[in-house]
Design a protein around this motif. Structure first.
Motif, PDB file in Angstrom:
ATOM      1  N   GLY A  69     -52.559 -19.033  27.344  1.00  0.00           N
ATOM      2  CA  GLY A  69     -51.930 -18.100  28.275  1.00  0.00           C
ATOM      3  C   GLY A  69     -52.937 -17.244  29.018  1.00  0.00           C
ATOM      4  O   GLY A  69     -52.826 -17.039  30.230  1.00  0.00           O
ATOM      5  N   LEU A  70     -53.953 -16.754  28.309  1.00  0.00           N
ATOM      6  CA  LEU A  70     -54.970 -15.913  28.948  1.00  0.00           C
ATOM      7  C   LEU A  70     -55.785 -16.705  29.967  1.00  0.00           C
ATOM      8  O   LEU A  70     -56.182 -16.174  31.007  1.00  0.00           O
ATOM      9  N   THR A  71     -56.021 -17.972  29.675  1.00  0.00           N
ATOM     10  CA  THR A  71     -56.757 -18.817  30.632  1.00  0.00           C
ATOM     11  C   THR A  71     -55.960 -18.962  31.921  1.00  0.00           C
ATOM     12  O   THR A  71     -56.504 -18.855  33.031  1.00  0.00           O
ATOM     13  N   ARG A  72     -54.653 -19.194  31.805  1.00  0.00           N
ATOM     14  CA  ARG A  72     -53.799 -19.323  32.984  1.00  0.00           C
ATOM     15  C   ARG A  72     -53.676 -17.986  33.708  1.00  0.00           C
ATOM     16  O   ARG A  72     -53.682 -17.932  34.941  1.00  0.00           O
ATOM     17  N   LEU A  73     -53.580 -16.887  32.951  1.00  0.00           N
ATOM     18  CA  LEU A  73     -53.516 -15.559  33.565  1.00  0.00           C
ATOM     19  C   LEU A  73     -54.785 -15.282  34.374  1.00  0.00           C
ATOM     20  O   LEU A  73     -54.721 -14.779  35.504  1.00  0.00           O
ATOM     21  N   LYS A  74     -55.924 -15.603  33.833  1.00  0.00           N
ATOM     22  CA  LYS A  74     -57.196 -15.400  34.525  1.00  0.00           C
ATOM     23  C   LYS A  74     -57.252 -16.225  35.812  1.00  0.00           C
ATOM     24  O   LYS A  74     -57.633 -15.721  36.877  1.00  0.00           O
ATOM     25  N   THR A  75     -56.842 -17.485  35.732  1.00  0.00           N
ATOM     26  CA  THR A  75     -56.890 -18.373  36.901  1.00  0.00           C
ATOM     27  C   THR A  75     -55.995 -17.854  38.019  1.00  0.00           C
ATOM     28  O   THR A  75     -56.417 -17.768  39.186  1.00  0.00           O
ATOM     29  N   LEU A  76     -54.756 -17.478  37.684  1.00  0.00           N
ATOM     30  CA  LEU A  76     -53.818 -17.015  38.706  1.00  0.00           C
ATOM     31  C   LEU A  76     -54.219 -15.659  39.284  1.00  0.00           C
ATOM     32  O   LEU A  76     -54.130 -15.444  40.496  1.00  0.00           O
ATOM     33  N   THR A  77     -54.672 -14.750  38.431  1.00  0.00           N
ATOM     34  CA  THR A  77     -55.028 -13.415  38.916  1.00  0.00           C
ATOM     35  C   THR A  77     -56.254 -13.463  39.807  1.00  0.00           C
ATOM     36  O   THR A  77     -56.333 -12.737  40.814  1.00  0.00           O
ATOM     37  N   GLU A  78     -57.212 -14.301  39.481  1.00  0.00           N
ATOM     38  CA  GLU A  78     -58.438 -14.365  40.283  1.00  0.00           C
ATOM     39  C   GLU A  78     -58.237 -15.088  41.610  1.00  0.00           C
ATOM     40  O   GLU A  78     -59.164 -15.174  42.409  1.00  0.00           O
ATOM     41  N   GLN A  79     -57.021 -15.577  41.862  1.00  0.00           N
ATOM     42  CA  GLN A  79     -56.688 -16.109  43.185  1.00  0.00           C
ATOM     43  C   GLN A  79     -56.210 -14.999  44.124  1.00  0.00           C
ATOM     44  O   GLN A  79     -56.076 -15.214  45.322  1.00  0.00           O
ATOM     45  N   LEU A  80     -55.966 -13.802  43.584  1.00  0.00           N
ATOM     46  CA  LEU A  80     -55.528 -12.666  44.394  1.00  0.00           C
ATOM     47  C   LEU A  80     -56.720 -12.018  45.088  1.00  0.00           C
ATOM     48  O   LEU A  80     -57.860 -12.183  44.656  1.00  0.00           O
ATOM     49  N   PRO A  81     -56.487 -11.240  46.154  1.00  0.00           N
ATOM     50  CA  PRO A  81     -57.589 -10.522  46.806  1.00  0.00           C
ATOM     51  C   PRO A  81     -58.258  -9.566  45.819  1.00  0.00           C
ATOM     52  O   PRO A  81     -57.588  -8.931  44.994  1.00  0.00           O
ATOM     53  N   ASN A  82     -59.571  -9.470  45.906  1.00  0.00           N
ATOM     54  CA  ASN A  82     -60.326  -8.588  45.008  1.00  0.00           C
ATOM     55  C   ASN A  82     -60.345  -7.176  45.606  1.00  0.00           C
ATOM     56  O   ASN A  82     -61.381  -6.656  46.013  1.00  0.00           O
ATOM     57  N   VAL A  83     -59.170  -6.565  45.638  1.00  0.00           N
ATOM     58  CA  VAL A  83     -58.987  -5.234  46.230  1.00  0.00           C
ATOM     59  C   VAL A  83     -58.259  -4.371  45.209  1.00  0.00           C
ATOM     60  O   VAL A  83     -57.221  -4.775  44.663  1.00  0.00           O
ATOM     61  N   ASN A  84     -58.764  -3.183  44.969  1.00  0.00           N
ATOM     62  CA  ASN A  84     -58.157  -2.278  43.997  1.00  0.00           C
ATOM     63  C   ASN A  84     -57.086  -1.426  44.678  1.00  0.00           C
ATOM     64  O   ASN A  84     -57.395  -0.587  45.528  1.00  0.00           O
ATOM     65  N   PHE A  85     -55.820  -1.623  44.310  1.00  0.00           N
ATOM     66  CA  PHE A  85     -54.728  -0.845  44.907  1.00  0.00           C
ATOM     67  C   PHE A  85     -54.141   0.141  43.903  1.00  0.00           C
ATOM     68  O   PHE A  85     -53.033   0.653  44.101  1.00  0.00           O
ATOM     69  N   GLU A  86     -54.864   0.443  42.843  1.00  0.00           N
ATOM     70  CA  GLU A  86     -54.372   1.396  41.854  1.00  0.00           C
ATOM     71  C   GLU A  86     -54.140   2.759  42.519  1.00  0.00           C
ATOM     72  O   GLU A  86     -54.984   3.267  43.239  1.00  0.00           O
ATOM     73  N   GLY A  87     -52.992   3.345  42.276  1.00  0.00           N
ATOM     74  CA  GLY A  87     -52.643   4.640  42.867  1.00  0.00           C
ATOM     75  C   GLY A  87     -52.060   4.550  44.259  1.00  0.00           C
ATOM     76  O   GLY A  87     -51.891   5.582  44.929  1.00  0.00           O
ATOM     77  N   LEU A  88     -51.726   3.344  44.735  1.00  0.00           N
ATOM     78  CA  LEU A  88     -51.220   3.194  46.104  1.00  0.00           C
ATOM     79  C   LEU A  88     -49.855   3.858  46.290  1.00  0.00           C
ATOM     80  O   LEU A  88     -49.602   4.465  47.328  1.00  0.00           O
ATOM     81  N   SER A  89     -48.936   3.730  45.345  1.00  0.00           N
ATOM     82  CA  SER A  89     -47.603   4.367  45.371  1.00  0.00           C
ATOM     83  C   SER A  89     -46.812   4.048  46.638  1.00  0.00           C
ATOM     84  O   SER A  89     -46.433   4.950  47.401  1.00  0.00           O
ATOM     85  N   PRO A  90     -46.508   2.795  46.918  1.00  0.00           N
ATOM     86  CA  PRO A  90     -45.700   2.471  48.097  1.00  0.00           C
ATOM     87  C   PRO A  90     -44.243   2.852  47.903  1.00  0.00           C
ATOM     88  O   PRO A  90     -43.741   2.949  46.787  1.00  0.00           O
ATOM     89  N   GLN A  91     -43.553   3.064  49.029  1.00  0.00           N
ATOM     90  CA  GLN A  91     -42.127   3.340  49.032  1.00  0.00           C
ATOM     91  C   GLN A  91     -41.409   2.161  49.684  1.00  0.00           C
ATOM     92  O   GLN A  91     -41.971   1.466  50.545  1.00  0.00           O
ATOM     93  N   PHE A  92     -40.135   1.969  49.295  1.00  0.00           N
ATOM     94  CA  PHE A  92     -39.348   0.858  49.835  1.00  0.00           C
ATOM     95  C   PHE A  92     -38.045   1.432  50.398  1.00  0.00           C
ATOM     96  O   PHE A  92     -37.290   2.103  49.692  1.00  0.00           O
ATOM     97  N   ASP A  93     -37.797   1.168  51.678  1.00  0.00           N
ATOM     98  CA  ASP A  93     -36.624   1.734  52.340  1.00  0.00           C
ATOM     99  C   ASP A  93     -36.088   0.771  53.390  1.00  0.00           C
ATOM    100  O   ASP A  93     -36.784  -0.156  53.823  1.00  0.00           O
ATOM    101  N   THR A  94     -34.851   1.044  53.799  1.00  0.00           N
ATOM    102  CA  THR A  94     -34.262   0.354  54.948  1.00  0.00           C
ATOM    103  C   THR A  94     -34.439   1.244  56.170  1.00  0.00           C
ATOM    104  O   THR A  94     -33.956   2.387  56.188  1.00  0.00           O
ATOM    105  N   ILE A  95     -35.127   0.749  57.176  1.00  0.00           N
ATOM    106  CA  ILE A  95     -35.474   1.536  58.360  1.00  0.00           C
ATOM    107  C   ILE A  95     -34.515   1.199  59.498  1.00  0.00           C
ATOM    108  O   ILE A  95     -34.284   0.019  59.799  1.00  0.00           O
ATOM    109  N   GLU A  96     -33.963   2.230  60.130  1.00  0.00           N
ATOM    110  CA  GLU A  96     -33.047   2.041  61.258  1.00  0.00           C
ATOM    111  C   GLU A  96     -33.842   1.951  62.566  1.00  0.00           C
ATOM    112  O   GLU A  96     -34.861   2.639  62.728  1.00  0.00           O
ATOM    113  N   PRO A  97     -33.401   1.131  63.506  1.00  0.00           N
ATOM    114  CA  PRO A  97     -34.109   1.013  64.790  1.00  0.00           C
ATOM    115  C   PRO A  97     -33.860   2.224  65.677  1.00  0.00           C
ATOM    116  O   PRO A  97     -32.847   2.919  65.552  1.00  0.00           O
ATOM    117  N   GLN A  98     -34.811   2.480  66.585  1.00  0.00           N
ATOM    118  CA  GLN A  98     -34.673   3.544  67.585  1.00  0.00           C
ATOM    119  C   GLN A  98     -35.057   2.984  68.956  1.00  0.00           C
ATOM    120  O   GLN A  98     -35.890   2.067  69.056  1.00  0.00           O
TER     121      GLN A  98
END
Length: 345
Positions: free
Chosen positions: A169-198
């Motif tokens: 499992g750890l071998t597969r986890l390593k393989t899949l995770t290392e295919q992601l961008p090497n960018v640290n997004f810790e602390g990003l705190s995104p919000q998710f909303d429905t936006i109305e047009p103007q």
């Protein structure tokens, strides 16, 4: 008859020895730990283990039977559960539940392997030098009563098999995770909303994507047209400046975007030099950025990495956009304050 009594005595003696060894020398619990080093920030690794919909992809059982039936309940993190049914005997049926989740640090789960065993799982993350150290520990305790001693022997047998599963499992986890961008997004705190047009009056700007002075100059020219048009037709700004990216050519470092203002008032019948439309709308992930222009660019990279790690898909042909609360200065003397929006499916 005498030989039979001797046989009973030998069997009783062996049974007693096995019982004594099992009861007093073998541990009452199973505990197996395996480790791995993954060359990605721990926020990326945490995203892969804290959502069971993603975790199944690197599970050793998924590797044995990708066609098993899975059912999920709950959002990622504490309380989420997953059930599976497989025709492959080694996979069988079972249930996994997250009982505790500490962001970017640890995920604790209970794994019920049908009526065969119940295991406790802890995956702990520790930041390292350009990598994340992952320790996966599985434990199980033997119940008291008649099954206690046989369970202790079974734990002894299972130790090697469980260790092999964790390593897989750890071998597969390593393989899949290392295919992601090497960018640290810790602390990003995104919000998710429905936006109305103007309603939106804007100019189309095409400019360099790397020369901030040129970007500002081109945008200022476009906004001058927008403000002149709004003044002429007595349109009132109905919100902050909006900037919508329409094209980015990495090969030539050129981009085009729409820049203008939401407005209120009657829609003009004649349009010259600018265009009318609506601001982007629908489901969106957005982040507030306060700081330098460089931090704005970093935020885009972080949002992209976050979406990939959490398997969040951008809307097909969707365009990211910005709501600018404070433009900021190129030299950083005045901080930029804006929200970046990513349209979602």
């Amino acid at each position: 008859m005498r030989w039979f009594l001797w046989l009973l005595l030998v069997v009783a003696l062996i049974t007693g020895v096995l019982y004594g060894v099992g009861r007093f020398l073998l541990p009452n619990n199973l505990e197996v730990t395996r480790t791995a080093s993954i060359e990605r920030p721990r926020a990326s690794v945490f995203a892969m283990i804290n959502d069971l919909r993603i975790a199944k992809e690197w599970s050793p059982y998924y590797a044995r039977d990708p066609d098993a039936d899975y059912a999920f309940n709950g959002d990622p993190g504490e309380g989420q559960s997953m059930r599976w049914i497989s025709n492959v005997r080694e996979v069988g049926r079972g249930r996994m539940s997250i009982v505790s989740s500490s962001e970017n640090e640890e995920v604790q789960s209970i794994l019920e392997m049908g009526d065969r065993a119940t295991l406790n799982s802890v995956i702990a993350l520790r930041p390292g030098e350009n990598a994340t150290s992952v320790a996966w520990t599985v434990t199980a305790d033997c119940a008291e009563g008649a099954v206690n001693v046989p369970c202790r022997y079974m734990n002894l047998i299972m130790r090697g098999a469980v260790g092999a599963e964790l390593e897989s499992g750890l071998t597969r986890l390593k393989t899949l995770t290392e295919q992601l961008p090497n960018v640290n997004f810790e602390g990003l705190s995104p919000q998710f909303d429905t936006i109305e047009p103007q309603n939106f009056v804007y100019s189309v700007v095409e400019t360099s994507a790397v020369d901030l002075t040129e970007v500002n100059r081109a945008e200022a020219m476009g906004l001058e047209q927008v403000r002149r048009f709004m003044s002429e037709y007595q349109l009132t700004e109905a919100g902050p400046l909006v900037r919508v990216v329409t094209e980015y050519d990495q090969a030539t470092n050129r981009m085009s975007f729409r820049v203008g203002y939401p407005f209120s008032g009657p829609t003009p019948l004649t349009v010259v030099g600018v265009q009318l439309g609506q601001t982007p709308s629908g489901e969106a992930m957005h982040v507030l950025v306060e700081g330098s222009r460089a931090q704005v660019r970093t935020a885009y990279a972080q949002m992209n990495a976050y979406m990939q790690a959490h398997r969040i898909a951008m809307r097909e042909n969707g365009l990211p956009w910005e709501v600018v609360h404070n433009q900021g200065a190129v030299d950083g003397s005045t901080p930029t304050r804006l929200e970046i929006y990513m349209p979602l499916q």
